[in-house]
Structure formats: structure tokens, C-alpha cells
Design an enzyme around this catalytic site. Structure first.
Site, PDB file in Angstrom:
ATOM      1  N   HIS B 167      39.206  33.523  26.893  1.00  0.00           N
ATOM      2  CA  HIS B 167      37.997  34.266  27.273  1.00  0.00           C
ATOM      3  C   HIS B 167      36.838  33.801  26.384  1.00  0.00           C
ATOM      4  O   HIS B 167      36.969  33.672  25.167  1.00  0.00           O
ATOM      5  CB  HIS B 167      38.223  35.766  27.121  1.00  0.00           C
ATOM      6  N   ASP B 319      33.336  42.863  27.169  1.00  0.00           N
ATOM      7  CA  ASP B 319      33.143  41.928  28.274  1.00  0.00           C
ATOM      8  C   ASP B 319      34.447  41.677  29.038  1.00  0.00           C
ATOM      9  O   ASP B 319      34.445  41.529  30.265  1.00  0.00           O
ATOM     10  CB  ASP B 319      32.582  40.605  27.734  1.00  0.00           C
TER      11      ASP B 319
END
Lengths: 373, 373
Positions: B167, B319
Site C-alpha cells: 500500500h 487510507d
């Protein structure tokens, strides 16, 4: 000036071109302590090699009587230098030279041919995308030894392309092979196929020394899956274990057996560490594991094609060399870093390395102390 | 409507908060066949746990008497939900619930608290960036068992964030920790430090079943190095092996020993699989290996800071959840894919999974068959 300005030595394992070459190939392979360390190797190596010869000859006889790896490597080399001459006219003309590790053409052959062609600036370009001491490391050490044996110790200025596990062009070409592989399934079933990435395994002793191979394989697999953008699940496994030592798992063979046993019907095997078809794809993946898959109920067992001569891969090879030449580097940042457990003083050397500044200026011909050819 | 619209269960190993909790923690750890499989586990597990207790208590007493992991996890949770309430008002208000595997607060605690808060939409969010059946897998299986034990089987609609090894925000935050780690060296020496990425090891039996962990670790390491853009060499090693089975190598301890022996003077250890400081960083990496490094002549042995409460990591956590909610997915593509060698029917389930279409529309409250709270 020689015939060629830049020589590119394409290093790979190689494979026997015919059945008579199987025994000498296996003898060299099992004698190489950089690829496999056996107890009593001088005795056990030849013993295993000779015992395996008839079996391996049988396998080669079923895939056309020999390995196609030389043919593919030459096609890759031709495609690569043709592109390079266009992409990098400053370093042109380029020529490629094949150096296999356990069979002709060997490092000596490459070095002698390159010398005869008047090359001075040479690049040792591994054809293994992911670095391992047992593949690229062994080939490089052998290349420097061969230079000493042939008296060509000072004939070339060297740089090394020692790994390219996530090079953009390589990942693109790999992704293309997986997409083509998936086309072998019915459209409705395509997203149900399990992607089984398979890489050649390594003995755990090599891993425990600190070999970078498994993490670079992981990086390649992850990048291909990311670029692919499909929703198929994937696995990574390791194939081709031989001999009485423990190897990095999970084993591709056992994974296929278990996938079948638990009812998976569709498997696409993706060779992630080989760039050309050879016995590990044509015989082991296609025939041996194909039969196994059938026995355990995998009704649709397919393999994605090897990179072989596909134009996108030839583009990638040329781009890797172009980038390398433009960078002016003698090797990757990682190459000088020996494995933590390394006991081989030969490792991670570069013979007569091109100086970074000069490499960056290599577009300009410069006076040479020794003229080759 | 309950107090919170979206509940986020932060799953991690946990660690004893004080010295009295060490024995129960170790007893639970060595009883978990999903993390370690021992012969005669019912007998050998408690035996190893009890034998290790005084030693481990000694280690915790030197790092302040307990693990700081709960404190960090709560700080991460607070930072995450605060950001999420801003980033994703449709799914707000969000609340986090800590579920440790071997110590309070456990899955039961998280589920009961979430139920009391009137949450219906729940996300099981692993705090291990890279997936392993022995960490995330074990935590998820325990979460579903705990839901059954507490009678909250139908209380929530679940989705799972089961991995996030590359990520973007995680890689950014990791890269920042490595940069800070390098600042501990003199400017002139900074590019000479070896980056030694260290991840918790796994027994080879787990790897041989087909666990995704090593390849996801490899992918994380590669991405951090790429983002870092420095010329330091790097290695990956595995730490914290215990018990009488063979573990994935190379061993961090042995790598440090060997780096020192061959004359490396500067090493920066980077914990790549832990997000918070706990005993493996504060005691094992800092004290134990720090002393070892000193003995073997590594004059500058440093560790990059753990992610802990750094704002960039809190951004990443938020996020990851935001992306997950927006995707409408119940889990990653990989999660339903059991290891090839899996024999545990519990694995890779999701209790009462949110339906993809509904998840995508989860911004809209909709009629519920059962009302929680």
C-alpha cells in the site's frame, strides 16, 4: 576499432542440445558447488549425475531430443542487438555472445569470439531476472575464471547487469504471457483459474546464507499480479528439487497435487524465473505436472508461454541494456554486497570494471591502452 | 442507529502489559497450532512456554516492564478514526476496537464493545502488513470463533482487510522510518550502512503449506528500497525463531554475526513486518542483537524507528480503510485462496460477509433484519 563497439555476454544455465550432451551437462551441474553443495560432492555429484542421466535423456527425447535454450537465446540476442543499434547509436554496433554455464557455448567461447570481434567494452548480462548466487553469481565467477584461463584477463572493460526482477519491460512481457495463458480457458472460467507462479527452487543452505532470490521472486510475482489487474487468486511455488538436501518450498509438485485434491479445476502455471523454454517448462511443467494435474482432477491445467522470442521481451532486453549503458554503472547497488554467510572470496567481483565516469562518457571513443582484436 | 456506523477491529498479536501477563501470554501463544505446530503440542507447548517465562519476564523488565503495543495500537486507532471521519463522512462515525490474539483485549472484548456501541458494519483490519496464516489467518479464525462464543454470530456484517504489503501510504511511512534511521549515521557514512530488513520468521512447515508471507515480505522490501532511492546495499533476514522446528532463514542473528565478522561497520536494522515497537524490536533487535553487533565489531549498529504513532502511518491506516470501504469488497482477491497444503476448514472464511453491491452502497443506511445494540 574492432567490428563491434559493445559486446553483450548473455549468461544462462544452458541445456544439452542433444542426448549425448546430457551426461556431461549433468556432471558439470552437480560439480558446481555454487549451485548445489553436497556432502562428499566429488563422489556424490558424479554419482547423482550418472544415475539421473538415463532418466533425463528420456525426458529430453520426449521434448524433441534436446533443449531449445540455445536457439531461443540466439534469437533473443539478435533481437536485442538489432534494437540496441537503433536505441543507442553511441554504443553501436552491438554484438551478443552466449555463455552457458554447463554446456557449449561456454564462457571461454564467448570471450574468444568477443576478442576476435575486436570488442573492448563488454557487458555481462545475466539472463536470470532474479539474482541468486547459484545462477548469476556462479555464471559471473565462471566468466572471470574463464578470462584468466584464456589469457583474456585484461582484454575487456566490464560492467555487469546482475538482476532485473521488476524492470518495467520484463514485467510487461511477463504480464502479456499470463494474459495469453488465460486465453486458454473458456471466457466464463478465466477468472476462476488459479495462477500458480513457479520458480526453480534453491537448497535451503543457499537461502540461509542470505541469497536474495526468494525476495526478488516475490517482488516479480507481486509486480506482475499488480500489472495484470485481474481478480484471479495466485500462489508462488518452487520446482525442480533434486538430491538429498532440503529445498525452499512450497514445492510446485505438491501444490498441484493439493490443489487438485481439494477440488480446484483450473490452474495456470506461470514460469517466473525462466525466460526461455527448457526442460523445466517443456518436460517438468507441461508433461510431468500436467499428468499429475490430470490424475488429481485438475481438468484445465495450462501453462503460460515462456518469454522466448516475443517482441515485447526483445524490447525489454534491449531496454535493460540501454538503461544500463546510459547509467554509467559497473553493476547494481546490490551486486557488491556479498551474502552474509558467503565464504567464497571469488564472489561479487568484477574483472577490470569500467570506471563509472568513463562508462557515463562511453558514448565518446577514447584512447585505449590495449587494443583488442 | 448506534453510536458508531462503522466499527474497525484492529487485530494484532498483542503483548503482555506487565510481568504477570507473560506466562498466560506465552501459554496461549504456544497453544496456537495456527502459529506453531509442535509435536505433542498439548505437552510441549506449555512446557516451552513455562520454561521461557522467567527469561521473557527478564526481557520485559528491561524494556519498562511490559509491551507498549496496546498503547501504540490505541494511538493508531484514534488517529485512524479521526482521519476517517473526515475522509469518509458517508461511513462515519467510525470507531476502532483492539483485538489481540494472546492477551487482553481479545476478540471477545472487541466484539462486545462494538455490539454495545450499536455497530452493525464491521471491518476486521489486520495490523500485519503481510499476510500469513500464522498471524492474520489465526486472528481472523479466532475472531469468528469468538463471535460464536459470545453469541454475536449475526450481530455484524463483516468485511476483511487481510493484507497491505505494498500500500502506497504504508510504503511511504516505512521509507520515512528508514530515512530517519539513516540520519543516525554520520553524513559521510550514511550511504555505507547496510540496510538489514528484518521480519519475524515462520516455521518452514508453514512456508511449505504455501503461506504467502515470504513473497509479500519480499514485495514490501523491494518497494521500500525502490521508493528510498538510495544506493545502500540491503539484505532481508528473519528473526525470533523459537522451539525445536526449522524456520525460514536467513536468521537475522546469524546475518549480524556474519556481517560483523567480515568487517561491516555500519548496519541499519529495519523492522519490516511489525508496525509498533514491541519486544522483538525493543529487546531483540535493540538490546540482544545490539550487544551481539558490538561484540562482532559493528561499530555503528542502529535501528530505524517503528511506525508507531507517526502521522504518515496514521494517514496510511486511514487510507487503507477508506480505499477498502470505497471498493465495496468483502476481502482481497487473495484471501479466499487457502494455502495449497491447508488442512484447516476454518481458514479463509468471513462470517456474515457484507455483500459486494451493498458494500458499495454502504453509504446509504438500509433496512436491517436484525438490529444490533
Amino acid at each position: 576499432m574492432g567490428t563491434y563497439k559493445t559486446g553483450i555476454v548473455m549468461m544462462n544455465l544452458g541445456g544439452p542440445a542433444n542426448l549425448d550432451e546430457v551426461e556431461p551437462f549433468l556432471l558439470e551441474l552437480f560439480a558446481d558447488r555454487e549451485i548445489i553443495q553436497l556432502p562428499f560432492q566429488r563422489w556424490l555429484g558424479p554419482f547423482i549425475a550418472r544415475r539421473r542421466t538415463p532418466k533425463v535423456q528420456g525426458l529430453y527425447s520426449k521434448i524433441g531430443g534436446g533443449s531449445p535454450i540455445l536457439r531461443y537465446t540466439e534469437a533473443q540476442g539478435r533481437g536485442m542487438v538489432e534494437r540496441l543499434d537503433r536505441l543507442s547509436p553511441e554504443t553501436a554496433p552491438h554484438q551478443f555472445y552466449v555463455a552457458f554455464r554447463y554446456i557449449q557455448p561456454k564462457s571461454e567461447d564467448a570471450l574468444r569470439a568477443m576478442h576476435a570481434d575486436g570488442v573492448r567494452r563488454a557487458i555481462a548480462f545475466t539472463q536470470y531476472p532474479q539474482f541468486s548466487c547459484s545462477t548469476t553469481g556462479s555464471s559471473l565467477n565462471e566468466l572471470w575464471r574463464a578470462a584468466a584461463r584464456t589469457g583474456l584477463h585484461d582484454a575487456f572493460e566490464w560492467s555487469v547487469i546482475d538482476r532485473w526482477p521488476v524492470h518495467d519491460g520484463f514485467i510487461d512481457a511477463m504480464t502479456e504471457t499470463v494474459r495469453e495463458g488465460l486465453l486458454q480457458f473458456e471466457p466464463a472460467d478465466r477468472d476462476k483459474a488459479v495462477l500458480l507462479f513457479s520458480a526453480h527452487s534453491l537448497p535451503l543452505d543457499v537461502i540461509d546464507r542470505g541469497d536474495a532470490y526468494p525476495q526478488e521472486i516475490g517482488a516479480s510475482v507481486h509486480r506482475v499480479v499488480e500489472r495484470l489487474g485481474v481478480s484471479n487468486p495466485y500462489l508462488l511455488a518452487y520446482q525442480s528439487e533434486v538430491g538429498p538436501v532440503r529445498w525452499q518450498g512450497p514445492s510446485t509438485e505438491r501444490v498441484i497435487r493439493r490443489l487438485g485434491t481439494r477440488g480446484e479445476k483450473r490452474v495456470l502455471v506461470v514460469p517466473i524465473a525462466f525466460t526461455s523454454d527448457h526442460i523445466e517448462t517443456l518436460s517438468e511443467l507441461d508433461r510431468e505436472y500436467g499428468e499429475l494435474a490430470h490424475r488429481v482432477g485438475i481438468t484445465h491445467y495450462k501453462r503460460s508461454p515462456a518469454l522466448n522470442e516475443r517482441p515485447r521481451f526483445l524490447d525489454a532486453l534491449a531496454d535493460i541494456v540501454r538503461e544500463h549503458l546510459a547509467s554509467g554503472r559497473a553493476c547494481s547497488t546490490q551486486y557488491p554486497m556479498r551474502c552474509a554467510g558467503c565464504t567464497n572470496p571469488q564472489c561479487r567481483n568484477i574483472l577490470n570494471p569500467v570506471k563509472p565516469a568513463e562508462a557515463a562518457r562511453s558514448v565518446e571513443p577514447r584512447p585505449r591502452v590495449r587494443v583488442a582484436g
